[in-house]
Write a protein that holds these residues in place. Structure first.
Motif, PDB file in Angstrom:
ATOM      1  N   ALA A 215       0.834  -1.204   0.000  1.00 38.53           N
ATOM      2  CA  ALA A 215       0.000   0.000   0.000  1.00 38.53           C
ATOM      3  C   ALA A 215       0.871   1.256   0.000  1.00 38.53           C
ATOM      4  N   ASN A 216       1.949   1.241   0.778  1.00 35.50           N
ATOM      5  CA  ASN A 216       2.806   2.426   0.836  1.00 35.50           C
ATOM      6  C   ASN A 216       3.517   2.660  -0.488  1.00 35.50           C
ATOM      7  N   ALA A 217       3.975   1.583  -1.120  1.00 33.26           N
ATOM      8  CA  ALA A 217       4.645   1.734  -2.419  1.00 33.26           C
ATOM      9  C   ALA A 217       3.658   2.243  -3.461  1.00 33.26           C
ATOM     10  N   MET A 218       2.416   1.765  -3.394  1.00 30.91           N
ATOM     11  CA  MET A 218       1.420   2.228  -4.365  1.00 30.91           C
ATOM     12  C   MET A 218       1.035   3.674  -4.111  1.00 30.91           C
ATOM     13  N   PHE A 219       1.085   4.086  -2.848  1.00 27.08           N
ATOM     14  CA  PHE A 219       0.840   5.487  -2.507  1.00 27.08           C
ATOM     15  C   PHE A 219       1.933   6.364  -3.117  1.00 27.08           C
ATOM     16  N   ARG A 220       3.189   5.916  -2.969  1.00 23.66           N
ATOM     17  CA  ARG A 220       4.313   6.731  -3.454  1.00 23.66           C
ATOM     18  C   ARG A 220       4.395   6.751  -4.978  1.00 23.66           C
ATOM     19  N   VAL A 221       4.216   5.593  -5.597  1.00 24.99           N
ATOM     20  CA  VAL A 221       4.438   5.508  -7.045  1.00 24.99           C
ATOM     21  C   VAL A 221       3.189   5.873  -7.835  1.00 24.99           C
ATOM     22  N   GLU A 224      -2.041   6.038  -4.901  1.00 21.83           N
ATOM     23  CA  GLU A 224      -3.195   5.311  -4.351  1.00 21.83           C
ATOM     24  C   GLU A 224      -3.350   5.630  -2.857  1.00 21.83           C
ATOM     25  N   PRO A 225      -4.576   5.493  -2.334  1.00 26.66           N
ATOM     26  CA  PRO A 225      -4.781   5.799  -0.909  1.00 26.66           C
ATOM     27  C   PRO A 225      -4.126   4.759  -0.007  1.00 26.66           C
ATOM     28  N   ARG A 226      -3.732   5.204   1.171  1.00 23.13           N
ATOM     29  CA  ARG A 226      -3.216   4.270   2.171  1.00 23.13           C
ATOM     30  C   ARG A 226      -4.376   3.785   3.031  1.00 23.13           C
ATOM     31  N   ASP A 230      -6.283   4.381  11.331  1.00 26.54           N
ATOM     32  CA  ASP A 230      -7.235   5.471  11.578  1.00 26.54           C
ATOM     33  C   ASP A 230      -8.357   5.467  10.554  1.00 26.54           C
ATOM     34  N   ARG A 231      -7.969   5.316   9.306  1.00 30.94           N
ATOM     35  CA  ARG A 231      -8.962   5.341   8.234  1.00 30.94           C
ATOM     36  C   ARG A 231      -9.954   4.191   8.390  1.00 30.94           C
ATOM     37  N   LEU A 232      -9.426   3.015   8.649  1.00 32.00           N
ATOM     38  CA  LEU A 232     -10.306   1.837   8.740  1.00 32.00           C
ATOM     39  C   LEU A 232     -11.199   1.896   9.974  1.00 32.00           C
ATOM     40  N   PHE A 233     -10.661   2.430  11.072  1.00 26.15           N
ATOM     41  CA  PHE A 233     -11.467   2.490  12.296  1.00 26.15           C
ATOM     42  C   PHE A 233     -12.648   3.447  12.141  1.00 26.15           C
ATOM     43  N   GLN A 234     -12.543   4.390  11.176  1.00 26.71           N
ATOM     44  CA  GLN A 234     -13.620   5.372  10.982  1.00 26.71           C
ATOM     45  C   GLN A 234     -14.575   4.994   9.847  1.00 26.71           C
ATOM     46  N   MET A 235     -14.315   3.875   9.172  1.00 25.30           N
ATOM     47  CA  MET A 235     -15.164   3.493   8.039  1.00 25.30           C
ATOM     48  C   MET A 235     -16.623   3.344   8.480  1.00 25.30           C
ATOM     49  N   GLY A 259     -11.820   9.804  -6.407  1.00 24.39           N
ATOM     50  CA  GLY A 259     -10.845  10.881  -6.418  1.00 24.39           C
ATOM     51  C   GLY A 259      -9.547  10.519  -5.736  1.00 24.39           C
ATOM     52  N   GLN A 260      -9.508   9.383  -5.055  1.00 23.93           N
ATOM     53  CA  GLN A 260      -8.291   8.982  -4.356  1.00 23.93           C
ATOM     54  C   GLN A 260      -7.622   7.802  -5.021  1.00 23.93           C
ATOM     55  N   SER A 261      -8.397   7.019  -5.749  1.00 20.44           N
ATOM     56  CA  SER A 261      -7.828   5.832  -6.355  1.00 20.44           C
ATOM     57  C   SER A 261      -8.068   5.867  -7.848  1.00 20.44           C
TER      58      SER A 261
END
Lengths: 438, 192
Positions: A215-221, A224-226, A230-235, A259-261
């Motif tokens: 996920a982090n590599a896809m965010f950088r390259v 894509e969203p991480r 925090d994000r998952l706990f608020q879903m 808009g994020q992916s």
């Protein structure tokens, strides 16, 4: 064996007996009591489009031929000659008029009827009753192009078996009347117990940890969203459980990745909303998105199969489903994403297997068997809802579905027949025109 | 014009092709062999960024499935590009995702990393184009050892399209075909 009652989960504490992953007796019983009874996803209509087409697949440990008869009917046949058990089909797929055994040339029709036996008069003396020696046939039924089969004569209909899980599944598999087509599969062997891959389908707790590197590599390259804790706990989406089937759903627009992916697939075209509304109703078409899911017992994450090969061995089949409603470019992107993320080379899936393997092998440790696993996340924090069917978790991240899955496992393992296996009543409202097969 | 002897990929017969550089067939073969040996060492020494530099910006890294089909239907054994669900269908960005994640220390499939050994040989130069582009085929064996006692042995062949760039070669298209139907490994988090 008979009379053995399995109590492998304490629903109050989440204690789980890890020997369910390693015990040979338990595995043998799973083959009869679960894989011998359940409706098993084995293929897709699109794999056998024409009369004479066949696709070789498995129902648990049983090799089966999925074939299209000359009248267009779908047959599921045990791929073992009634004479000595040799296989009729050795290819992955193909087209033929009949199935010929390579041992003694007993020859069967596309529907499994025994049509020809060498020396029927000369060496069988005309005493062979071919009508009783057709290939073993399974019951077969389809849902939105997905082909299911069961060996159990007393199993409920596929529609009842899926129950209100279909309310959720429709959102991905039944969105367009144009249907889907299957591509693949990747096939590979994982040194795991099949159940660990299935219960993982509702496990979003592991995602920020197990899949951090991808996920982090896809965010950088790729931007894509991480998926952070925090994000998952608020879903706003939840975990839902119906009849053994696990669903995680996302609530729109709150959980949207819009808009994020650029590449997380919905498997549908952006401009399909009008048709989706007609087929699924306004709410299901626009306000909910199907997330990770599994069908009891061994369908994982869409059209992927965890095929048991022993307590600590599982053959994985990874198909991609693309929508006929999509443009060729969109279909190609769906396949590329399927290739990159999951499957034997998937940079997400690659990081799961050693965890599942270690969870599976914990059953080998006498010391750990005394401790037991703790599937206790979110115990007591569950609810039901008038709109969303099934048993629901109060948070997106929960092990409620894990517990239900192992309770369902107990129901199958402790049942003498389908008469002892309960089905959840269907209560959901199915707005729109989509049915099982239309 | 310099002419080198190469093996035609379709007929497997010797043909003569022009090259842009003044290399004999033997010189070209020796140079490519050294290139592939150097590449294998980079993979086995886990120098994946340096390895990726051996590819062009517009690279395609492709590994199709290998199906069981009757011998008379051999044309269906290896699904062509763009028709199937391959094991790899990667451009440079996706390869960078795969390699960057290895740098994180959290790519659990390779943490601790595999011990691999790539043996690459049977080099055949299939075709040399006017602009010096070379089509080459190699066979490989790759042994992977991971964690305590997991092992896998991969065998297969690779077909590359290579371009002469700044005195060395860059691969623009690599097709890897494994000699296996069901992959006998827990995951494929290594490269070929």
């Amino acid at each position: 064996m008979a009379g053995t009652k399995y109590e492998i989960l304490d629903p109050e504490t989440g204690w789980l007996d890890p020997s369910i992953y390693t015990d040979q007796e338990i595995y043998r019983r799973e083959m009869t009591h679960i894989f011998g009874r359940a409706w098993l996803l084995i293929g897709h209509d699109s794999l056998i489009p024409n009369p004479g087409d066949f696709f070789h697949t498995y129902m648990g440990e049983d090799p089966v031929i999925l074939s299209r008869g000359s009248d267009g009917s779908v047959n599921v046949l045990l791929n073992m000659c009634r004479h000595r058990g040799a296989r009729l089909v050795r290819a992955d797929d193909g087209n033929c008029n009949s199935f010929v055994c390579s041992y003694h040339a007993w020859t069967y029709g596309l529907d499994g009827e025994l049509e020809y036996v060498p020396g029927e008069q000369e060496v069988y003396y005309g005493e062979l009753d071919r009508s009783k020696l057709g290939l073993k046939r399974a019951r077969v039924a389809t849902y939105a192009g997905l082909v299911f089969a069961t060996w159990a004569e007393d199993a409920p209909s596929l529609e009842d078996y899926l129950g209100d899980a279909r309310w959720y599944l429709d959102m991905e598999f039944n969105r367009s009347g144009k249907g889907t087509y299957a591509v693949g599969p990747h096939k590979w062997i994982q040194p795991i117990n099949w159940k660990t891959a299935v219960d993982n389908c509702s496990d979003w707790y592991h995602v920020p940890v197990s899949h951090a590197s991808a996920a982090n590599a896809m965010f950088r390259v790729l931007g894509e969203p991480r998926f952070t804790h925090d994000r998952l706990f608020q879903m706003k989406g939840r975990a839902a459980f119906v009849n053994g089937h696990q669903v995680q759903y996302f609530k729109m627009p709150e959980d949207s990745l819009a808009g994020q992916s650029k590449s997380i697939p919905t498997a549908t075209a952006e401009d399909d909303t009008a048709e989706a509304v007609e087929r699924l109703g306004e709410f299901r078409a626009k306000s909910v998105v199907l997330g990770t899911h599994s069908l009891f017992p061994n369908t994982v994450l869409g059209f992927r199969l965890a095929i048991p090969r022993g307590p600590l061995k599982t053959e994985f089949w990874h198909f991609a489903l693309a929508s006929n409603a999509d443009t060729p470019e969109q279909q190609r992107e769906v396949l590329r994403v399927h290739t990159a993320r999951n499957g034997v080379t998937g940079h997400f899936e690659a990081d799961d297997v050693d965890n599942w393997r270690q969870v599976s092998e914990s059953g080998l440790s006498g010391t750990y068997r005394e401790l037991g696993q703790r599937v206790n996340l979110g115990i007591g924090h569950t609810h039901t809802d008038d709109v969303f069917p099934g048993a629901l978790s109060d948070r997106f991240v929960s092990e409620n579905n894990h517990r239900h899955f192992y309770r369902r496992w107990e129901e199958f393992m402790n049942a003498d027949s389908w008469a002892d296996i309960p089905l959840d009543p269907q209560k959901a409202t199915y707005e729109g025109t989509a049915g099982m097969n239309e | 014009m310099v002419v080198v002897t190469v093996i035609d990929r379709d007929t497997q017969s010797e043909v003569f092709a022009p090259t842009a550089s003044a290399k004999s067939a033997q010189e070209l073969w020796t140079e490519l062999n050294a290139f592939y040996i150097a590449e294998a060492w980079l993979l086995d020494e886990r120098k994946l960024h340096e390895w990726l530099d051996m590819f062009t910006e517009d690279l395609l890294y492709f590994m199709p499935r290998r199906k069981n089909v009757p011998s008379r239907e051999a044309d269906r054994e290896i699904p062509p590009y763009g028709t199937d669900l391959p094991f790899f269908d990667e451009d440079r960005k996706m390869m960078l995702v795969r390699i960057q994640r290895m740098d994180s220390g959290m790519a659990w499939a390779e943490e601790p990393p595999s011990r691999t050994r790539h043996l690459v040989g049977n080099l055949v130069v299939q075709r040399v184009e006017e602009d010096g582009t070379v089509h080459a085929k190699t066979a490989f064996l790759c042994h992977r050892s991971h964690a305590e006692y997991d092992t896998a042995l991969y065998s297969g062949y690779r077909e590359d399209v290579l371009h002469p760039v700044d005195g060395t070669w860059k691969i623009s298209r690599r097709t890897i075909v494994l000699d296996v139907n069901v992959v006998l490994d827990k995951n494929m988090a290594i490269f070929f």
